[in-house]
Design a protein around this motif. Structure first.
Motif, PDB file in Angstrom:
ATOM      1  N   GLN A 131       3.938 -25.611  -7.051  1.00  0.00           N
ATOM      2  CA  GLN A 131       3.890 -24.175  -7.318  1.00  0.00           C
ATOM      3  C   GLN A 131       4.811 -23.435  -6.366  1.00  0.00           C
ATOM      4  OE1 GLN A 131       0.178 -21.901  -6.439  1.00  0.00           O
ATOM      5  NE2 GLN A 131       0.238 -21.331  -8.594  1.00  0.00           N
ATOM      6  N   ASN A 132       5.601 -22.520  -6.917  1.00  0.00           N
ATOM      7  CA  ASN A 132       6.458 -21.635  -6.134  1.00  0.00           C
ATOM      8  C   ASN A 132       6.114 -20.194  -6.493  1.00  0.00           C
ATOM      9  OD1 ASN A 132       8.822 -23.276  -4.692  1.00  0.00           O
ATOM     10  ND2 ASN A 132       8.378 -24.262  -6.660  1.00  0.00           N
ATOM     11  N   ILE A 133       5.839 -19.379  -5.479  1.00  0.00           N
ATOM     12  CA  ILE A 133       5.466 -17.981  -5.694  1.00  0.00           C
ATOM     13  C   ILE A 133       6.283 -17.112  -4.751  1.00  0.00           C
ATOM     14  CG2 ILE A 133       3.621 -16.263  -5.550  1.00  0.00           C
ATOM     15  CD1 ILE A 133       1.630 -18.465  -6.090  1.00  0.00           C
ATOM     16  N   ILE A 134       6.840 -16.036  -5.289  1.00  0.00           N
ATOM     17  CA  ILE A 134       7.532 -15.044  -4.479  1.00  0.00           C
ATOM     18  C   ILE A 134       7.031 -13.664  -4.896  1.00  0.00           C
ATOM     19  CG2 ILE A 134       9.513 -14.894  -6.061  1.00  0.00           C
ATOM     20  CD1 ILE A 134      11.258 -14.416  -3.547  1.00  0.00           C
ATOM     21  N   GLY A 135       6.817 -12.809  -3.920  1.00  0.00           N
ATOM     22  CA  GLY A 135       6.278 -11.500  -4.240  1.00  0.00           C
ATOM     23  C   GLY A 135       6.611 -10.464  -3.191  1.00  0.00           C
ATOM     24  N   ALA A 136       6.325  -9.215  -3.512  1.00  0.00           N
ATOM     25  CA  ALA A 136       6.590  -8.104  -2.597  1.00  0.00           C
ATOM     26  C   ALA A 136       5.598  -6.982  -2.852  1.00  0.00           C
ATOM     27  CB  ALA A 136       8.020  -7.595  -2.763  1.00  0.00           C
ATOM     28  N   ASN A 137       5.242  -6.276  -1.801  1.00  0.00           N
ATOM     29  CA  ASN A 137       4.378  -5.102  -1.875  1.00  0.00           C
ATOM     30  C   ASN A 137       5.029  -3.984  -1.067  1.00  0.00           C
ATOM     31  OD1 ASN A 137       1.891  -6.441  -3.108  1.00  0.00           O
ATOM     32  ND2 ASN A 137       2.172  -7.661  -1.266  1.00  0.00           N
ATOM     33  N   GLY A 138       4.916  -2.771  -1.545  1.00  0.00           N
ATOM     34  CA  GLY A 138       5.454  -1.626  -0.816  1.00  0.00           C
ATOM     35  C   GLY A 138       4.632  -0.385  -1.069  1.00  0.00           C
ATOM     36  N   GLN A 139       4.531   0.465  -0.056  1.00  0.00           N
ATOM     37  CA  GLN A 139       3.825   1.726  -0.246  1.00  0.00           C
ATOM     38  C   GLN A 139       4.399   2.812   0.658  1.00  0.00           C
ATOM     39  OE1 GLN A 139      -0.303   0.721   0.708  1.00  0.00           O
ATOM     40  NE2 GLN A 139      -0.132   1.853   2.639  1.00  0.00           N
ATOM     41  N   TRP A 140       4.349   4.023   0.144  1.00  0.00           N
ATOM     42  CA  TRP A 140       4.778   5.216   0.855  1.00  0.00           C
ATOM     43  C   TRP A 140       3.561   6.100   1.075  1.00  0.00           C
ATOM     44  CZ3 TRP A 140       4.477  10.346  -0.750  1.00  0.00           C
ATOM     45  CH2 TRP A 140       5.198  11.289   0.013  1.00  0.00           C
ATOM     46  N   THR A 141       3.399   6.614   2.300  1.00  0.00           N
ATOM     47  CA  THR A 141       2.216   7.395   2.643  1.00  0.00           C
ATOM     48  C   THR A 141       2.620   8.700   3.298  1.00  0.00           C
ATOM     49  OG1 THR A 141       0.911   5.385   2.989  1.00  0.00           O
ATOM     50  CG2 THR A 141       0.045   7.413   3.937  1.00  0.00           C
ATOM     51  N   SER A 142       1.995   9.765   2.845  1.00  0.00           N
ATOM     52  CA  SER A 142       2.185  11.089   3.449  1.00  0.00           C
ATOM     53  C   SER A 142       0.819  11.610   3.894  1.00  0.00           C
ATOM     54  CB  SER A 142       2.806  12.060   2.444  1.00  0.00           C
ATOM     55  OG  SER A 142       2.844  13.375   2.979  1.00  0.00           O
ATOM     56  N   SER A 143       0.703  11.958   5.172  1.00  0.00           N
ATOM     57  CA  SER A 143      -0.573  12.446   5.713  1.00  0.00           C
ATOM     58  C   SER A 143      -0.442  13.899   6.181  1.00  0.00           C
ATOM     59  CB  SER A 143      -1.023  11.564   6.884  1.00  0.00           C
ATOM     60  OG  SER A 143      -0.020  11.507   7.897  1.00  0.00           O
ATOM     61  N   GLY A 144       0.245  14.690   5.387  1.00  0.00           N
ATOM     62  CA  GLY A 144       0.468  16.100   5.740  1.00  0.00           C
ATOM     63  C   GLY A 144      -0.679  16.994   5.314  1.00  0.00           C
ATOM     64  N   LYS A 145      -0.342  18.243   4.997  1.00  0.00           N
ATOM     65  CA  LYS A 145      -1.349  19.227   4.613  1.00  0.00           C
ATOM     66  C   LYS A 145      -1.021  19.820   3.247  1.00  0.00           C
ATOM     67  CE  LYS A 145      -2.744  20.629   9.286  1.00  0.00           C
ATOM     68  NZ  LYS A 145      -4.153  20.174   9.131  1.00  0.00           N
ATOM     69  N   LEU A 146      -2.090  20.193   2.545  1.00  0.00           N
ATOM     70  CA  LEU A 146      -1.973  20.871   1.271  1.00  0.00           C
ATOM     71  C   LEU A 146      -2.853  22.118   1.343  1.00  0.00           C
ATOM     72  CD1 LEU A 146      -0.934  20.897  -1.664  1.00  0.00           C
ATOM     73  CD2 LEU A 146      -2.982  19.587  -2.301  1.00  0.00           C
ATOM     74  N   ASN A 147      -2.194  23.283   1.194  1.00  0.00           N
ATOM     75  CA  ASN A 147      -2.935  24.554   1.370  1.00  0.00           C
ATOM     76  C   ASN A 147      -3.622  24.602   2.728  1.00  0.00           C
ATOM     77  OD1 ASN A 147      -2.177  25.481  -1.183  1.00  0.00           O
ATOM     78  ND2 ASN A 147      -3.976  24.534  -2.156  1.00  0.00           N
ATOM     79  N   GLU A 148      -2.888  24.100   3.735  1.00  0.00           N
ATOM     80  CA  GLU A 148      -3.369  24.113   5.122  1.00  0.00           C
ATOM     81  C   GLU A 148      -4.573  23.212   5.358  1.00  0.00           C
ATOM     82  OE1 GLU A 148      -1.579  25.541   7.419  1.00  0.00           O
ATOM     83  OE2 GLU A 148      -0.214  26.207   5.833  1.00  0.00           O
ATOM     84  N   LYS A 149      -4.832  22.296   4.449  1.00  0.00           N
ATOM     85  CA  LYS A 149      -5.930  21.347   4.614  1.00  0.00           C
ATOM     86  C   LYS A 149      -5.375  19.921   4.577  1.00  0.00           C
ATOM     87  CE  LYS A 149      -9.487  24.342   2.628  1.00  0.00           C
ATOM     88  NZ  LYS A 149     -10.223  24.494   3.884  1.00  0.00           N
ATOM     89  N   PRO A 150      -5.994  19.002   5.342  1.00  0.00           N
ATOM     90  CA  PRO A 150      -5.493  17.619   5.371  1.00  0.00           C
ATOM     91  C   PRO A 150      -5.465  16.987   3.989  1.00  0.00           C
ATOM     92  CG  PRO A 150      -7.074  17.980   7.136  1.00  0.00           C
ATOM     93  CD  PRO A 150      -7.142  19.202   6.251  1.00  0.00           C
ATOM     94  N   ASN A 151      -4.363  16.293   3.722  1.00  0.00           N
ATOM     95  CA  ASN A 151      -4.197  15.626   2.434  1.00  0.00           C
ATOM     96  C   ASN A 151      -3.449  14.308   2.652  1.00  0.00           C
ATOM     97  OD1 ASN A 151      -4.315  15.918  -0.671  1.00  0.00           O
ATOM     98  ND2 ASN A 151      -2.187  15.330  -0.267  1.00  0.00           N
ATOM     99  N   LEU A 152      -4.024  13.217   2.151  1.00  0.00           N
ATOM    100  CA  LEU A 152      -3.425  11.887   2.316  1.00  0.00           C
ATOM    101  C   LEU A 152      -3.011  11.354   0.949  1.00  0.00           C
ATOM    102  CD1 LEU A 152      -2.758   9.495   4.211  1.00  0.00           C
ATOM    103  CD2 LEU A 152      -5.052   8.608   3.716  1.00  0.00           C
ATOM    104  N   LEU A 153      -1.712  11.155   0.756  1.00  0.00           N
ATOM    105  CA  LEU A 153      -1.158  10.677  -0.509  1.00  0.00           C
ATOM    106  C   LEU A 153      -0.481   9.331  -0.290  1.00  0.00           C
ATOM    107  CD1 LEU A 153      -0.301  11.045  -3.503  1.00  0.00           C
ATOM    108  CD2 LEU A 153       1.731  12.255  -2.637  1.00  0.00           C
ATOM    109  N   THR A 154      -0.803   8.354  -1.152  1.00  0.00           N
ATOM    110  CA  THR A 154      -0.209   7.016  -1.059  1.00  0.00           C
ATOM    111  C   THR A 154       0.298   6.591  -2.430  1.00  0.00           C
ATOM    112  OG1 THR A 154      -1.683   6.362   0.745  1.00  0.00           O
ATOM    113  CG2 THR A 154      -0.589   4.604  -0.466  1.00  0.00           C
ATOM    114  N   LEU A 155       1.545   6.130  -2.482  1.00  0.00           N
ATOM    115  CA  LEU A 155       2.155   5.583  -3.694  1.00  0.00           C
ATOM    116  C   LEU A 155       2.598   4.159  -3.393  1.00  0.00           C
ATOM    117  CD1 LEU A 155       4.442   8.625  -4.644  1.00  0.00           C
ATOM    118  CD2 LEU A 155       2.095   8.169  -5.439  1.00  0.00           C
ATOM    119  N   GLY A 156       2.351   3.237  -4.328  1.00  0.00           N
ATOM    120  CA  GLY A 156       2.690   1.850  -4.040  1.00  0.00           C
ATOM    121  C   GLY A 156       3.094   1.056  -5.264  1.00  0.00           C
ATOM    122  N   VAL A 157       3.661  -0.125  -4.990  1.00  0.00           N
ATOM    123  CA  VAL A 157       4.117  -1.020  -6.040  1.00  0.00           C
ATOM    124  C   VAL A 157       3.885  -2.456  -5.586  1.00  0.00           C
ATOM    125  CG1 VAL A 157       6.486  -1.022  -5.148  1.00  0.00           C
ATOM    126  CG2 VAL A 157       6.064  -1.660  -7.538  1.00  0.00           C
TER     127      VAL A 157
END
Length: 267
Positions: A131-157
């Motif tokens: 068996q041969n397996i190759i793979g990758a994972n990636g994610q982008w994270t923003s921990s800023g504010k939305l309407n002056e309140k904490p907001n954590l957004l994560t996008l990944g593949v």
């Protein structure tokens, strides 16, 4: 290394792990390698009638040999403005050989050797999985504010691709005085099958702090997986129109080979 407590069941376990890393104020990079090379003998079931003599084997040799290599490169970068990106790329290789010594009919240890494959009471079956397996994972994270309140957004593949091959070979044998199987001919193909598989995923999650005591989370994920099979397997060997279930393919008679094909996609 271990010689084992029973007859013909030594074991050898070899393992290696290494890791290299680099870290500074904005980067964290790590590379790891793991390798194993293991050999286990005597991996067969025995009948209940042999319970009182557990150190003895039913037949031999039986073994499972496995090699496994895993490489993993992962990293994380601080992009500033409360944003980070992280991911990893990996590769895995597995190779396994499994030998089974099989009795096909009643016989006596130390009986005269068979002179024709049709008279052989036993067979060795050697299977190989790779068996041969190759793979990758990636994610982008923003921990800023939305309407002056904490907001954590994560996008990944996620992306992964694998290929697996299976082969099975057989040879006729007789049983000697030590209950070991002695081959009388060379290995012949019994099955050759391969598969390829892919997996792809997208995901997103967002957590918004409405207050110090309440947070709202929304998330979504899409996965697509596919598998494709190709190959052939010998399902029956016949002689004179009659099935001979104990007879291996490739040794006289008429072999029936069946195609193993198909593809599926799942979401």
């Amino acid at each position: 290394d271990d010689s084992g407590w029973a007859s013909y069941n030594p074991s050898t376990i070899r393992q290696f792990f290494g890791k290299w890393g680099f870290i500074d104020e904005v980067r964290d990079i790590q590379l790891s390698l793991a390798y194993t090379d293991n050999s286990l003998w005597g991996n067969q079931s025995v009948p209940g009638s042999m319970f009182a003599t557990g150190v003895k084997n039913y037949t031999h040799s039986d073994y499972t040999n496995t090699q496994n290599l895993t490489l993993n490169l992962k990293g994380e970068w601080d992009l500033g403005d409360d944003k980070t990106v992280a991911g990893n790329v990996y590769y895995r290789w597995v190779n396994r050989d499994v030998l089974n010594s099989n009795l096909n009919e009643a016989t006596t240890a130390g009986a005269p050797p068979c002179t024709d494959f049709s008279d052989c009471p036993a067979a060795n079956l050697l299977a190989n999985y790779t068996q041969n397996i190759i793979g990758a994972n990636g994610q982008w994270t923003s921990s800023g504010k939305l309407n002056e309140k904490p907001n954590l957004l994560t996008l990944g593949v996620n992306v992964e691709y694998g290929r697996t091959t299976f082969t099975n070979k057989g040879q006729n044998a007789y049983i000697d005085s030590s209950q070991g199987l002695v081959a009388v001919d060379s290995y012949q193909d019994q099955a050759n099958i391969s598969s390829t598989n892919g997996r792809y995923g997208l995901f997103a999650t967002d957590t918004f702090d409405v207050s110090n005591k309440l947070a709202l989370t929304a998330s979504a994920r899409l996965d697509v997986a596919s598998i494709q099979l190709n190959g052939t397997t010998c399902t029956e060997s016949t002689s004179g129109g009659a099935a001979t279930p104990n007879q291996l393919c490739g040794f006289g008679g008429t072999d029936t080979w069946t195609a193993v094909e198909g593809s599926h996609t799942y979401t």
